[in-house]
Design a protein around this motif. Structure first.
Motif, PDB file in Angstrom:
ATOM      1  N   UNK A   1       0.819  -1.219   0.000  1.00 57.06           N
ATOM      2  CA  UNK A   1       0.000   0.000   0.000  1.00 57.06           C
ATOM      3  C   UNK A   1       0.849   1.263   0.000  1.00 57.06           C
ATOM      4  N   UNK A   2       2.099   1.170   0.421  1.00 56.69           N
ATOM      5  CA  UNK A   2       2.977   2.329   0.458  1.00 56.69           C
ATOM      6  C   UNK A   2       3.756   2.552  -0.828  1.00 56.69           C
ATOM      7  N   UNK A   3       3.515   1.723  -1.817  1.00 56.48           N
ATOM      8  CA  UNK A   3       4.220   1.869  -3.095  1.00 56.48           C
ATOM      9  C   UNK A   3       3.497   2.872  -3.985  1.00 56.48           C
ATOM     10  N   UNK A   4       4.271   3.645  -4.719  1.00 55.92           N
ATOM     11  CA  UNK A   4       3.717   4.575  -5.715  1.00 55.92           C
ATOM     12  C   UNK A   4       4.215   4.134  -7.090  1.00 55.92           C
ATOM     13  N   UNK A   5       3.325   4.202  -8.087  1.00 50.59           N
ATOM     14  CA  UNK A   5       3.680   3.760  -9.432  1.00 50.59           C
ATOM     15  C   UNK A   5       3.428   4.879 -10.439  1.00 50.59           C
ATOM     16  N   UNK A   6       4.339   5.005 -11.379  1.00 54.37           N
ATOM     17  CA  UNK A   6       4.144   5.961 -12.466  1.00 54.37           C
ATOM     18  C   UNK A   6       3.102   5.417 -13.444  1.00 54.37           C
ATOM     19  N   UNK A   7       2.616   6.272 -14.330  1.00 57.52           N
ATOM     20  CA  UNK A   7       1.628   5.839 -15.319  1.00 57.52           C
ATOM     21  C   UNK A   7       2.195   4.734 -16.207  1.00 57.52           C
ATOM     22  N   UNK A   8       3.457   4.872 -16.605  1.00 56.73           N
ATOM     23  CA  UNK A   8       4.053   3.859 -17.475  1.00 56.73           C
ATOM     24  C   UNK A   8       4.208   2.525 -16.757  1.00 56.73           C
ATOM     25  N   UNK A   9       4.574   2.562 -15.480  1.00 61.16           N
ATOM     26  CA  UNK A   9       4.692   1.311 -14.728  1.00 61.16           C
ATOM     27  C   UNK A   9       3.331   0.667 -14.534  1.00 61.16           C
ATOM     28  N   UNK A  10       2.311   1.480 -14.294  1.00 62.85           N
ATOM     29  CA  UNK A  10       0.961   0.920 -14.176  1.00 62.85           C
ATOM     30  C   UNK A  10       0.542   0.251 -15.480  1.00 62.85           C
ATOM     31  N   UNK A  11       0.864   0.865 -16.607  1.00 62.13           N
ATOM     32  CA  UNK A  11       0.516   0.265 -17.901  1.00 62.13           C
ATOM     33  C   UNK A  11       1.188  -1.093 -18.061  1.00 62.13           C
ATOM     34  N   UNK A  12       2.464  -1.166 -17.674  1.00 61.03           N
ATOM     35  CA  UNK A  12       3.195  -2.431 -17.764  1.00 61.03           C
ATOM     36  C   UNK A  12       2.596  -3.470 -16.833  1.00 61.03           C
ATOM     37  N   UNK A  13       2.281  -3.072 -15.613  1.00 60.67           N
ATOM     38  CA  UNK A  13       1.688  -4.001 -14.652  1.00 60.67           C
ATOM     39  C   UNK A  13       0.347  -4.532 -15.137  1.00 60.67           C
TER      40      UNK A  13
END
Length: 356
Positions: free
Chosen positions: A155-167
């Protein structure tokens, strides 16, 4: 405070010319001295210990370094140079505790280590209370399935838009990752829709069961957008594909090469029609089996007619569609299962399919 002559006699001589055993003994004694008084040391004292220990600790035994790393991992004033030295060790028993929780390691150091170390180090970092977007960008780019699953569940992790797309793309072949992403509070409505679009029904239902009530409403809304148009679509029309396959058969050109070309071009109807002709299983049966939740029917059909792995792999990717990607781990798992599958077993299953 002066360490040199008062703590260990002839310390300078031990550091510069002492044998490994003497250095290891000095490292143990000075480390214990620091740990006992750490709460009361000023920053200049800590720096003094840091300079000495970074020279001595590498000579200590594995067990001693492991214990030291564990005890340093919770100290807010642990020697920064020493912590960085231990956190960069290849032995995860040493580096792990520090990477998981040491407050001394800053984001720059974490990103540096994440960029060069292996999956065990990334997995340890994924447990930290907070993960910056700079760090998760590296973890998503380099991490295996276990790493991205753990990071997505943090829950403490932050993701960039590009990383979210990859995930989200990787989640198309990873139900656990889908559920962990779907439970994140920072997942936008558009990202949730993309996540659900790439998932299968059983995973969608499971996700709906485990999320908060407010997220359930978001899922219902997203599914209304996703499934609305598809419910009005007609059933697949295999007639043109059957004519194409029949023509190839008459010309003596229907074989594995033709099937591979259809699959690589994401021509689903032609691929199923060709596989039907080659296995003797009805198109309707193959369509229902292959479009299901698992890729096992592809492995069974392929093994029954002795297809090469490259063709089977292309059929697995065809099943996902051009907009979804399979994780390397899942592809490798499928390959191993395909190698292990006995032709006789596959042929018995295909014979059963023919009767359906």
């Amino acid at each position: 405070m002066i360490i040199s002559p008062s703590l260990i006699p002839e310390l300078d001589d031990i550091i510069s010319r002492g044998d490994p055993k003497r250095r290891a003994d000095a490292a143990r004694r000075i480390s214990e001295l620091f740990l006992q008084g750490a709460a009361g040391f000023r920053s200049d004292h800590v720096d003094l210990f840091d300079g000495v220990l970074t020279s001595l600790v590498p000579h200590a035994e594995l067990e001693a370094r492991t214990e030291l790393a564990e005890r340093l991992s919770t100290l807010a004033n642990a020697p920064r140079g020493l912590v960085g030295q231990l956190a960069r060790e290849d032995e995860i028993a040493i580096a792990g505790p520090l990477l998981r929780r040491s407050p001394v390691i800053d984001d720059k150091m974490l990103v540096e280590i994440a960029s060069v170390k292996g999956q065990d180090h990334l997995l340890a970092m994924a447990e930290r209370p907070t993960l910056s977007t700079d760090l998760t960008d590296v973890m998503v780019a380099r991490g295996d399935r276990d790493v991205v699953r753990r990071a997505a569940g943090n829950a403490g992790a932050a993701f960039s838009s590009s990383s979210y797309s990859t995930l989200i793309k990787r989640a198309g072949q990873d139900g656990v990752l889908t559920i962990r992403l779907g439970q994140r509070d920072d997942l936008s409505s558009e990202q949730l829709k993309d996540l659900l679009s790439g998932s299968i029904d059983v995973i969608r239902r499971r996700l709906f069961q485990v999320v908060k009530p407010e997220r359930q409403a978001d899922i219902k809304q997203a599914m209304a957008v996703i499934t609305g148009p598809s419910e009005r679509e007609e059933r697949r029309d295999f007639a043109p594909a059957q004519r194409t396959v029949l023509k190839l058969h008459r010309e003596g050109m229907l074989g594995e090469g033709a099937l591979l070309n259809f699959a690589r071009a994401f021509k689903y109807e032609e691929s199923i029609a060709a596989l039907s002709a080659m296995t003797g299983v009805k198109i309707e049966t193959l369509d229902r089996l292959i479009s299901g939740d698992r890729y096992d029917p592809i492995l069974i059909a392929g093994k029954a007619i002795d297809l090469e792995w490259a063709t089977v792999r292309a059929l697995i990717l065809l099943r996902l569609g051009p907009n979804r990607t399979a994780s390397p781990a899942d592809i490798e798992s499928a390959r191993v299962n395909y190698v292990r599958l006995m032709p006789s077993t596959a042929q018995r299953v295909v014979a059963f399919w023919k009767t359906r």
